[in-house]
Design a protein around this motif. Structure first.
Motif, short mmCIF file in Angstrom:
data_model
loop_
_atom_site.label_atom_id
_atom_site.label_comp_id
_atom_site.label_asym_id
_atom_site.label_seq_id
_atom_site.Cartn_x
_atom_site.Cartn_y
_atom_site.Cartn_z
N MET A 243 0.84 -1.20 0.00
CA MET A 243 0.00 0.00 0.00
C MET A 243 0.87 1.25 0.00
N LYS A 244 1.91 1.24 0.82
CA LYS A 244 2.81 2.40 0.91
C LYS A 244 3.57 2.63 -0.39
N GLU A 245 4.09 1.57 -0.98
CA GLU A 245 4.94 1.69 -2.17
C GLU A 245 4.16 1.80 -3.48
N LYS A 246 3.05 1.08 -3.58
CA LYS A 246 2.32 1.01 -4.85
C LYS A 246 0.90 1.56 -4.77
N GLY A 247 0.45 1.93 -3.58
CA GLY A 247 -0.89 2.47 -3.43
C GLY A 247 -1.98 1.44 -3.71
N GLU A 248 -1.64 0.17 -3.54
CA GLU A 248 -2.59 -0.91 -3.80
C GLU A 248 -2.67 -1.84 -2.62
N GLU A 249 -3.89 -2.31 -2.37
CA GLU A 249 -4.06 -3.32 -1.33
C GLU A 249 -3.87 -4.70 -1.96
N ILE A 250 -2.93 -5.44 -1.43
CA ILE A 250 -2.69 -6.81 -1.89
C ILE A 250 -2.88 -7.71 -0.69
N LYS A 251 -3.76 -8.68 -0.83
CA LYS A 251 -3.92 -9.69 0.22
C LYS A 251 -2.99 -10.84 -0.15
N PHE A 252 -2.01 -11.09 0.65
CA PHE A 252 -0.98 -12.07 0.35
C PHE A 252 -1.41 -13.49 0.76
N THR A 253 -2.54 -13.92 0.19
CA THR A 253 -3.05 -15.27 0.42
C THR A 253 -3.49 -15.84 -0.92
N PRO A 254 -2.95 -16.97 -1.34
CA PRO A 254 -1.84 -17.70 -0.73
C PRO A 254 -0.54 -16.94 -0.95
N LEU A 255 0.30 -16.94 0.06
CA LEU A 255 1.49 -16.10 0.10
C LEU A 255 2.42 -16.32 -1.08
N ASP A 256 2.83 -17.57 -1.33
CA ASP A 256 3.82 -17.82 -2.38
C ASP A 256 3.31 -17.40 -3.76
N GLN A 257 2.04 -17.63 -4.04
CA GLN A 257 1.48 -17.25 -5.35
C GLN A 257 1.38 -15.73 -5.48
N LYS A 258 0.98 -15.06 -4.41
CA LYS A 258 0.86 -13.59 -4.47
C LYS A 258 2.23 -12.92 -4.58
N ILE A 259 3.22 -13.50 -3.95
CA ILE A 259 4.59 -12.96 -4.07
C ILE A 259 5.05 -13.03 -5.52
N HIS A 260 4.81 -14.16 -6.18
CA HIS A 260 5.23 -14.30 -7.58
C HIS A 260 4.43 -13.37 -8.50
N LYS A 261 3.14 -13.18 -8.21
CA LYS A 261 2.34 -12.26 -9.03
C LYS A 261 2.82 -10.83 -8.84
N ALA A 262 3.21 -10.48 -7.63
CA ALA A 262 3.74 -9.14 -7.37
C ALA A 262 5.04 -8.93 -8.14
N LYS A 263 5.85 -9.97 -8.25
CA LYS A 263 7.10 -9.89 -9.01
C LYS A 263 6.80 -9.62 -10.48
#
Length: 139
Positions: free
Chosen positions: A37-57
């Motif tokens: 939220m601070k860096e990109k101004g977007e709310e990301i729910k990191f569930t499931p964590l590993d998949q959301k991390i890769h999508k953020a990348k």
């Protein structure tokens, strides 16, 4: 385990298998979401964590991804909370003639830190969240 001789190698998971890292997942995901939220101004729910991390990348690039991994690492390295699986670690140590891999969705630094401090026998291969193409079980 007498059939172990027929295998060339063994793959271990880290958290929940060799050790319980006892990470406060709720607080970790809250920290990651706050950072996004601070860096990109977007709310990301990191569930499931590993998949959301890769999508953020994929979406925001490697620098953002590496900053997320740094936040994760802070939670992973709270060693006073670790609960070692002594029986499985002992088994891993007995696999001297086999290749040993740790395949984990924890950071490579976490896996390496664990291996250096708690294993006499170092893994031949480490596959972690930061060096696999896709999250488990597809990676």
């Amino acid at each position: 385990m007498e059939d172990i001789e027929k295998y060339k190698g063994i793959v271990f998971d880290l958290d929940g298998t060799l050790v319980n890292l006892n990470i406060n997942w709720k607080e970790l995901k809250k920290a990651l979401s706050g950072f996004a939220m601070k860096e990109k101004g977007e709310e990301i729910k990191f569930t499931p964590l590993d998949q959301k991390i890769h999508k953020a990348k994929e979406r925001f690039g490697i620098l953002f991804y590496n900053r997320l991994l740094d936040i994760i690492l802070q939670f992973e390295l709270c060693e006073e909370k670790y609960e070692l699986n002594d029986e499985l670690i002992s088994f891993l140590e007995s696999c001297q003639k086999k290749k040993v891999c740790i395949y984990s969705m924890n950071t490579k630094k976490c896996v390496m830190n664990f291996a250096q401090k708690y294993l006499k026998r170092k893994p031949d291969i480490i596959i972690a969240i930061d060096n696999c193409i896709e999250p488990k079980p597809t990676g």
